[in-house]
Design a protein around this motif. Sequence first.
Motif: not given
Length: 321
Positions: A13-14, A31-33, A302-305
């Motif tokens: 989870y970022m 950030s690192h959740d 969660s990271l997205k692009v």
Amino acid sequence: MKKQARYLVPGDYMADPSVHVFEGKLYIYPSHDRESGIPENDNGDHFDMKDYHVFSMDDADGEVTDHGVALRAQDVPWAGRQLWDCDVAFRDGKYYMYFPLKDRNDIFRIGVAVGDRPEGPFIPRESPMKGSYSIDPAVLDDGDGNHYMYFGGLWGGQLQRYRDNKALECAAFPADHEPAIPSRVVRLSADMLEFAEEPRPVVILDENGHPLTAGDNERRFFEASWMHTYGGKYYFSYSTGDTHKICYATGDNPYGPFTWQGVILTPVVGWTTHHSIIEYKGKWYLFHHDSAPSGGRTWLRSLKVVELEYNPDGTIKTIEG
Ligand code: FUB
């Protein structure tokens, strides 16, 4: 890249991605959740992050490399708790990581850690930046030798506890008809370690040239500042917080004022929304996060692009969250 957003780090989870091009690659500083078990509240105690990882990509469509832990809260001499959204800037052969962290009095301050490589490790300084407060530092390299930091966030980000860069005795929110609490902008010192001046308010004007008001929840600033330039203009973008949008405003210089333009990203799954905008290999991208993979647990993001597009007049096409 397809116009569909893609998740970048499915195994962890970022959140809150700050993205830059260093050494010809995309570097992501999120950030690192983590699951802390701390109940959710308006102070954001449930966002109890303890370290940062750095990621890189050779292509926005390509593989994501995890460079591992770049900084831990336990290694920061003045640390209390909660590492929130960070950013990294480059100058004269060094990389500077700027991070918000609560000190031992539970006050958010902004720290600096210095590294030789874009992926770190970053060595934290003994003390936070003098005169720093609140959260979400984002640094613009203006290309002329000057770097500007944008920062601030309401509620858990503690910005409502300050006025004119001084701590108030207690938090104060303006009435709905009064100007909204603004983000802040400050030029950094030549050594990148301190503020070079007093932070100034980032004023966002409406279509009639009036500052957005505190009651204008659909448009006023809440947190998650980001700055990029396009077509000779400065694009200040940010989250509206409790209305969950990423909006933007444009101006002619890094200090503003900026005029509100529109919505970049409609609400995503999860309470927070946070992003960065970057050009890479001739295309523009919006990096952001959502809480869909964690089933809506807002502290596990969660990271997205996704690709971002401009209209011919320089306005940004709204992306559906
Ligand atoms: O990650 C903790 C906080 O949540 C960030 O600092 C805010 O911008 C919001 O995304």
